[in-house]
Motif scaffolding. Structure first.
Motif, short mmCIF file in Angstrom:
data_model
loop_
_atom_site.label_atom_id
_atom_site.label_comp_id
_atom_site.label_asym_id
_atom_site.label_seq_id
_atom_site.Cartn_x
_atom_site.Cartn_y
_atom_site.Cartn_z
N UNK A 335 -2.47 -14.54 -9.84
CA UNK A 335 -2.39 -13.40 -10.76
C UNK A 335 -3.41 -13.43 -11.87
N UNK A 336 -4.44 -14.26 -11.74
CA UNK A 336 -5.45 -14.34 -12.81
C UNK A 336 -6.65 -13.43 -12.55
N UNK A 337 -6.61 -12.65 -11.47
CA UNK A 337 -7.68 -11.69 -11.22
C UNK A 337 -8.82 -12.20 -10.36
N UNK A 338 -8.61 -13.31 -9.65
CA UNK A 338 -9.68 -13.90 -8.83
C UNK A 338 -10.18 -12.91 -7.77
N UNK A 339 -9.22 -12.27 -7.07
CA UNK A 339 -9.60 -11.34 -6.00
C UNK A 339 -10.41 -10.18 -6.54
N UNK A 340 -10.02 -9.65 -7.70
CA UNK A 340 -10.75 -8.53 -8.29
C UNK A 340 -12.19 -8.93 -8.62
N UNK A 341 -12.36 -10.14 -9.17
CA UNK A 341 -13.70 -10.62 -9.48
C UNK A 341 -14.54 -10.76 -8.22
N UNK A 342 -13.96 -11.32 -7.16
CA UNK A 342 -14.69 -11.50 -5.91
C UNK A 342 -15.06 -10.16 -5.29
N UNK A 343 -14.12 -9.22 -5.28
CA UNK A 343 -14.41 -7.89 -4.75
C UNK A 343 -15.54 -7.22 -5.55
N UNK A 344 -15.49 -7.37 -6.85
CA UNK A 344 -16.52 -6.76 -7.69
C UNK A 344 -17.89 -7.34 -7.39
N UNK A 345 -17.93 -8.68 -7.17
CA UNK A 345 -19.20 -9.33 -6.86
C UNK A 345 -19.72 -8.88 -5.49
N UNK A 346 -18.82 -8.82 -4.50
CA UNK A 346 -19.25 -8.41 -3.16
C UNK A 346 -19.66 -6.94 -3.13
N UNK A 347 -18.96 -6.14 -3.91
CA UNK A 347 -19.32 -4.72 -3.98
C UNK A 347 -20.73 -4.56 -4.55
N UNK A 348 -21.08 -5.41 -5.51
CA UNK A 348 -22.42 -5.37 -6.08
C UNK A 348 -23.47 -5.81 -5.05
N UNK A 349 -23.10 -6.80 -4.22
CA UNK A 349 -24.04 -7.33 -3.23
C UNK A 349 -24.10 -6.47 -1.98
#
Length: 575
Positions: A335-349
């Motif tokens: 629940x610390x937002x890890x998935x959101x951070x990873x999705x945001x990074x992959x969306x950028x890439x």
């Protein structure tokens, strides 16, 4: 559904009591004097000194809130109104329909603070609702009188039928499930409307989870908003089975199976926008408990510059995304937002010239351009098995939802060594501890040193509501808890939320992430090779410029984004 009908503005309680004839001016002044002397609320003081009865206080508070007073002795309930609501709901909520005015049901309640239940009553009765206030003691007696024999007889009949069926069953045999009845109840109008109301309210309140929890004598509904659980007014307990059955129907789960946990997914359009719900049911002592994870794109922004990264941190993450190979780990508790951070990074890439494949459990968001695989360990679709197959599909970047075991870690290492960028998550308290975790899983030190490029640790803290944000000067005690001295607060303003309607009087609205980014430099690679203690790796990382979670929290406090309490709750001081 309209809000309960009210009239007039808010008046002083003493004025309301005097107008009703319950008190005269001298008694009010005596109550005010006792209140000044002893403290407390005026109404409670007047009850304590014997000037009014508790029932009179509740009626006066209802009038003060704008509700019309209803004398149940002079105006008994209309049977046509009583028939609009079932006995169980009336008894559970302690409410009584007393009249029908066109398409409006007039409902008496004994406590004005209980007005929220009128919305649920309106959904169950399928009518507009107007609330009136009645003496609580008389209301309780009137409810029992109006519904005498109703509900009780049905319960007795059901109990008798169950006893008869139990007598015919062999010991240890489970009670049969009436599937047709369950489907019928799940499709009934009151249940559908109640579930729609619960979900709509969850979306409006920006809830991340909805909990439906049956107990012996109540049915609890709770929302998790900004990481904190809030309880709603409980629906009637008899609706628990039907409401959870409705959720299972929508999630395409086995409605007849209530002995095993089940997982599913619901795709809905709520208030004009698509919302995905991850559904999980769990058998408990008093029925199935159900949790729905709300995946609402309108709440979660999959934008690298919106997740909470500071300007220098965004630049660092973008530098990691441009690496030709290596492993990048994101760490933190559930629940610390890890998935959101990873999705945001992959969306950028995500680009035409970059092939990205993910393997997740479960797939939370469908992102165009990414090949996403759902892990299903029951049929052997594990992270390790998926990862082996992914490597034959010529990806540039790979996301492994979580590195849980040595086999998955080894394949991730091999993928990195053969020219792939691998993203994954582990559960540790900070970035340097991720090294220890990977070694504990079984990764050799020299392989980890050769492939690990960076670790991002994060926590979510609540944002101060901008509608009621208020500056204050921190005390020495507050500064000491944060590890600061008086000189550190000079020229800085700390803030908190006073509470307003926009934030439901919590002082917070939304969440923001705090980050700790450890880049694996050559000195750190050598420490990993030498099996150095975590403390040494942490000291070296800080010497290389790593900002700890607590330090990131301090910057957010100085920026007026969050509070001292939130940072203290989610981070700790590293020595």
């Amino acid at each position: 559904m309209a809000l309960p009908g009210r009239s007039g503005g808010r008046r002083l309680l003493g004025q309301v009591l005097k107008e009703s004839g319950a008190l005269h001016e001298g008694m009010i002044q005596e109550g005010l004097a006792a209140q000044r002397r002893d403290g407390g609320l005026l109404g409670e003081t007047l009850v304590r000194i014997g000037h009014i009865q508790p029932g009179q206080l509740q009626v006066a508070l209802g009038k003060q809130a704008g509700f019309e007073a209803w004398d149940l002795d002079a105006r008994p309930p209309d049977p046509a109104a009583v028939a609009r609501l079932d006995a169980s709901t009336a008894r559970t909520f302690t409410v009584l329909p007393v009249a029908v005015e066109g398409n409006t049901l007039v409902v008496a309640l004994g406590d004005p603070a209980n007005a929220a239940v009128l919305t649920d009553v309106g959904f169950l009765a399928n009518m507009e609702v107007k609330g009136v206030i009645a003496d609580p003691a008389r209301l309780q007696a009137a409810v029992e009188k109006a519904y005498a024999g109703k509900g009780a007889a049905a319960k007795a009949g059901a109990a008798a039928g169950e006893d008869a069926a139990a007598a015919q069953r062999r010991p240890g045999q489970d009670a049969p499930t009436d599937l047709d009845k369950a489907v019928e109840e799940a499709s009934s109008a009151p249940v559908i409307k109640l579930l729609n109301f619960i979900l709509s309210q969850a979306i409006r309140d920006r809830a991340s989870d909805v909990h439906l929890e049956p107990f012996e004598a109540e049915f609890r509904v709770r929302y998790r908003v900004d990481g904190v659980l809030y309880e709603l007014e409980p629906p009637p307990v008899h609706l628990a089975t039907a409401l959870i059955a409705r959720v299972k129907v929508l999630a395409r789960l086995d409605i007849a199976e209530s002995r095993l946990p089940q997982d599913g997914r619901i795709e809905l359009t709520i208030e004009g926008r698509p919302v995905d719900l991850r559904v999980s049911t769990l058998p408990t002592l008093y029925g199935e408990s159900c949790v729905m994870r709300v995946l609402d794109r309108a709440v979660v922004s999959l934008d690298l510059e919106q997740v909470g990264l500071r300007e220098d941190e965004v630049a660092t993450v973008r530098r990691l995304l441009k690496l030709p190979h290596g492993i990048i780990l994101v760490t933190g508790p559930t629940g610390s937002g890890k998935t959101t951070t990873l999705y945001s990074a992959l969306r950028e890439a995500n680009a035409v010239d970059t092939k990205i494949i993910t393997t997740e459990d479960p797939v939370e968001y469908d992102i165009e351009g990414l090949i996403q695989i759902q892990v299903n360990e029951e049929i052997g679709v594990t992270y390790a098995r998926c990862l082996r197959s992914i490597l034959r599909h010529d990806p540039d970047m790979i996301l492994v939802g979580e590195i849980r075991d040595r086999e998955t870690a080894q394949i991730a290492i091999e993928a990195s060594l053969t020219g792939h960028v691998v993203f994954s998550t582990v559960h540790t308290n900070d970035a340097p501890l991720a090294v220890t975790r990977m070694v504990d899983i079984g990764v050799e030190n020299f392989l980890l040193a050769a492939t690990l490029e960076g670790v991002v640790a994060q926590r979510l803290v609540r944002r101060i509501c901008t509608g009621c944000k208020t500056p204050y000067d921190p005390t020495d005690q507050v500064l000491m808890e944060m590890g600061l001295g008086p000189a550190d607060a000079v020229g800085r303003k700390f803030h908190y939320g006073k509470g307003c309607e926009a934030c439901h009087f919590t002082g917070y609205r939304g969440r923001v992430a705090l980050f700790e980014i450890m880049l694996v430099t050559e000195p750190i690679r050598q420490l990993i090779m030498d099996s150095s203690p975590t403390a040494n790796i942490r000291d070296r990382a800080r010497g290389d410029g790593m900002r700890t979670l607590r330090e990131s929290g301090l910057l957010s406090i100085y920026d007026g984004v969050t509070t001292v309490e939130e940072v203290l709750r989610e981070t700790y001081e590293t020595l």
